[in-house]
Design a protein around this motif. Structure first.
Motif, mmCIF file in Angstrom:
data_model
loop_
_atom_site.group_PDB
_atom_site.id
_atom_site.type_symbol
_atom_site.label_atom_id
_atom_site.label_comp_id
_atom_site.label_asym_id
_atom_site.label_seq_id
_atom_site.Cartn_x
_atom_site.Cartn_y
_atom_site.Cartn_z
ATOM 1 N N ASP A 257 0.817 -1.219 0.000
ATOM 2 C CA ASP A 257 0.000 0.000 0.000
ATOM 3 C C ASP A 257 0.846 1.262 0.000
ATOM 4 O O ASP A 257 0.417 2.311 -0.499
ATOM 5 N N ASN A 258 2.052 1.174 0.567
ATOM 6 C CA ASN A 258 2.868 2.376 0.715
ATOM 7 C C ASN A 258 3.941 2.533 -0.354
ATOM 8 O O ASN A 258 4.703 3.508 -0.321
ATOM 9 N N GLY A 260 5.355 3.967 -3.486
ATOM 10 C CA GLY A 260 5.013 5.205 -4.164
ATOM 11 C C GLY A 260 4.532 6.303 -3.246
ATOM 12 O O GLY A 260 4.189 7.400 -3.706
ATOM 13 N N LYS A 261 4.504 6.036 -1.932
ATOM 14 C CA LYS A 261 4.011 7.030 -0.976
ATOM 15 C C LYS A 261 5.067 7.455 0.031
ATOM 16 O O LYS A 261 4.815 8.327 0.857
ATOM 17 N N THR A 262 6.239 6.835 -0.011
ATOM 18 C CA THR A 262 7.330 7.227 0.878
ATOM 19 C C THR A 262 8.259 8.195 0.136
ATOM 20 O O THR A 262 7.968 8.616 -0.990
ATOM 21 N N LYS A 265 10.841 7.484 -4.762
ATOM 22 C CA LYS A 265 9.949 7.313 -5.915
ATOM 23 C C LYS A 265 10.813 7.048 -7.133
ATOM 24 O O LYS A 265 11.447 7.949 -7.669
ATOM 25 N N SER A 271 8.588 1.971 -7.193
ATOM 26 C CA SER A 271 8.038 2.883 -6.188
ATOM 27 C C SER A 271 7.618 4.220 -6.793
ATOM 28 O O SER A 271 7.363 5.174 -6.067
ATOM 29 N N PRO A 274 1.798 4.506 -6.605
ATOM 30 C CA PRO A 274 1.129 3.478 -5.804
ATOM 31 C C PRO A 274 0.843 2.250 -6.675
ATOM 32 O O PRO A 274 0.535 2.387 -7.871
#
Length: 676
Positions: A257-258, A260-262, A265, A271, A274
């Motif tokens: 779930d995470n 692409g969100k940390t 990227k 990454s 998402p």
């Protein structure tokens, strides 16, 4: 399996090639619609194609891997970590220990134990079991009190491996591989637990997994970190199935779930977006294949449809625009990964062995989700070409990349400094029988064809069946029912029989042939035709009856030699053709030909002769089928001056066993001459 294992691993549903069974606590949760028949239910005939591969794994590959773990200080990493903790506990200044070259070297130990454990279930070996037990003593001593087990840091916390970062998880997304180590530890521990009933390795892995769950999460004292190299997602899903503890599945989903969100990227580790927004196979191909497999696991076990839709889009892109004819994936060595659509160079193609294995994992899971034979078609292509080309016929040397053309610069090696491919072969080959069959309700899916005896249950009733075949050298098969039950046998009709090279337009047959099939039960013909598509259900021919002991099903697939062309946007293969027979891709190699195989022109309408062939490797003869035809050698770029030659072709998996020289899969076709 020991009694303790049988109690915990209650039979509710069976998924994945390793044969993990769901715990009773998870039986009412979503799962794969189709259950896999575990490899322990499939006894492969000795001397058969896969019987020989498993024998080589048992006698050569896995002993070699264990010996390399000793020689290359893999065990020393654990010993130094234990020594440093003991020194610290005594208040002493710790020794100046230095980890080996890569922070993931520990996984070579875990993967080799995994493969050896698969073998123990079929070939009990007290000496091997005792050796593994002694190795686990070394591993256990290196685990920190709270469960953390990462020798690249523990053996020298002040000066850890340069990739490790100053503190736990601080460099996970950029290269520490702490969670990658966890993933392979869990996979190996589950295999060992299945084989022996001992919790020795499983408890080590659970303690590390618990440490990860405590420290990585959404809580105020936790941090959000995603794996820089995926596999923990797949492993934690398995651990959930074994233990019934939902936190492991939740952790796997947190990792996905995470993405692409940390802070990181990057397409390299998938990454850049998402995961549910991705629609293209990108980046490092092993990381990608493992992540897509983990997405399938989490989708099946949570019922999250958005994951399935994303995987389907990615699969369409990969199989339609980025996969080699051999089932290899990852076209560049620079990132060991995918590049642009249709960018599939041959000599410089990377096609890492681990990536082909990841391709198998992904397609197997998609079959269990969708029940369509096209995923097994891709799996089989990767298995017989891209995977087993990565290990020598005798099991003692390896390829890291698997190109489709060579000028003699590619040679198999006994080991690598980065040994991920040899150790991955260790764990994969013994598990292959687990990809042959699957069950849903009263249906038995017959997916792969090799001589074996199957013992399973269908519709809750015991079922035993014997398959005799020389596949992949021919496609005549005899199934004999030895213990009967009412069942629908769903026999896969491979894409190569159905005139479909791959289930996209990336490759297609160029010869206009139309193979036929014949299927009989107790001598009665059920189908005998080259027009059988309307008889199939998602690529399967179904026989529904109340079987009796002694019933015989005879299956014949035509297996002509086929020529293949690539989509025109694959620039490297324009004006070129390749040769296949059944599931095998063939190549021209220098020892079998008197001309330079790189200058071969294969005229349209060539007639092919199939011949038995033996190759000597390390004093042992390996039988296979070769192909011979008339061709031309054009060394001057002028087809009018080309000279006639006899062209000999061998299975691609068998190349590079006889010294250094030229090899080619894609040959010039007719009047189309490639300028070199």
């Amino acid at each position: 399996m020991k009694t303790t294992a049988r109690i915990i691993m209650t039979v509710c549903a069976v998924i994945l090639g390793t044969g993990i069974r769901t715990n009773a606590k998870t039986a009412d949760k979503p799962s794969y619609p189709i259950g896999n028949v575990p490899f322990t239910s499939v006894k492969v005939d000795e001397g058969s194609f896969w019987g020989e591969r498993i024998r080589q794994s048992r006698e050569v590959t896995i002993p070699l891997a264990f010996s390399k773990c000793e020689e290359t200080d893999r065990y020393t990493n654990f010993e130094h970590a234990a020594a440093r903790m003991a020194e610290t506990a005594r208040g002493e200044q710790g020794g100046d220990y230095h980890p080996t070259q890569f922070p993931f070297d520990d996984t070579d130990v875990y993967k080799t134990i995994e493969g050896a454990s698969y073998l123990l279930q079929t070939y009990p070996d007290a000496k091997l079991e005792a050796y593994i037990d002694s190795v686990l003593d070394i591993v256990a001593a290196a685990q920190e009190p709270d469960g953390y087990l990462y020798t690249a840091r523990t053996q020298n916390p002040e000066h850890p491996h340069s990739w490790a970062g100053p503190s736990r998880w601080s460099a996970e997304e950029s290269g520490s591989h702490e969670l990658y180590d966890l993933g392979h530890m869990v996979e190996g521990a589950i295999a060992h637990y299945q084989a022996t009933g001992s919790r020795k390795f499983l408890d080590i892995a659970i303690r590390y997994a618990d440490c990860v769950c405590r420290e990585i999460g959404y809580g105020p004292e936790q941090k959000i970190v995603v794996p820089g190299h995926q596999i923990a997602e797949m492993a934690l899903a398995k651990l959930y199935l074994v233990t019934g503890d939902r936190k492991y599945l939740d952790e796997a989903k947190l990792f996905l779930d995470n993405k692409g969100k940390t802070a990181r990227k990057d397409k390299y580790d998938q990454s850049y977006l998402p995961v549910i927004e991705q629609d293209e196979a990108v980046g490092h191909s092993v990381r990608a294949g493992y992540m897509y497999s983990g997405m399938a696991d989490v989708a099946a076990l949570t019922g999250d449809e958005s994951y399935i839709k994303a995987i389907d889009r990615i699969w369409d892109n990969m199989v339609g625009k980025k996969m080699y004819l051999t089932g290899g994936i990852g076209s560049t060595g620079g990132s060991e990964g995918f590049t642009e659509n249709y960018d599939l160079p041959n000599m410089n193609g990377y096609c890492e062995t681990c990536a082909a294995i990841a391709n198998v994992y992904m397609n197997h899971r998609l079959f269990l989700l969708h029940g369509d034979s096209r995923y097994i078609d891709v799996l089989e292509r990767a298995l017989y070409n891209g995977v087993i080309s990565g290990v020598s016929l005798d099991g003692g040397s390896f390829f890291y990349p698997n190109p489709l053309e060579s000028h003699g610069q590619h040679q198999r090696q006994a080991w690598f400094g980065c040994a991920c491919c040899p150790s991955n072969i260790c764990r994969f080959i013994p598990s292959v029988p687990g990809y042959a069959y699957a069950v849903k309700d009263n249906s038995l899916y017959i997916n792969l064809f090799f001589s074996n005896t199957l013992n399973t249950s269908v519709g809750g009733k015991a079922f035993r069946m014997k398959l005799e075949t020389s596949y992949p050298d021919d496609a005549d098969m005899k199934f004999t029912i030895e213990k009967a039950a009412p069942a629908t046998l769903r026999i896969r009709i491979p894409g190569w029989v159905r005139n479909q090279t791959v289930p996209t337009d990336l490759y297609s047959y160029a010869d206009g042939r139309k193979p036929s099939i014949e299927i009989k039960v107790n001598g009665e013909v059920l189908i005998s035709s080259d027009d059988f598509e309307s008889e199939l259900d998602n690529g399967y021919f179904c026989i529904d009856r109340k079987w009796k002991k002694g019933d015989v099903i005879d299956v014949h697939f035509d297996m002509p030699v086929r020529t293949v062309s690539a989509h025109r946007q694959v620039v490297e293969d324009r004006g070129r053709i390749a040769v296949e027979r059944g599931p095998l891709v063939y190549c021209a190699e220098w020892p079998d030909n008197s001309h330079n195989v790189l200058n071969t022109v294969l005229p349209a309408g060539s007639e092919f002769e199939i011949r038995p062939f033996s190759m000597e490797v390390q004093g042992r003869s390996y039988r296979m089928t070769s192909i011979t035809t008339s061709a031309l050698e054009d060394w001057a770029g002028n087809i009018q001056k080309a000279r006639p030659v006899t062209l000999h072709l061998i299975p691609y998996y068998a190349w590079a066993h006889r010294g250094s020289g030229n090899m080619e899969v894609w040959m010039n076709a007719g009047m189309h001459v490639r300028q070199r």
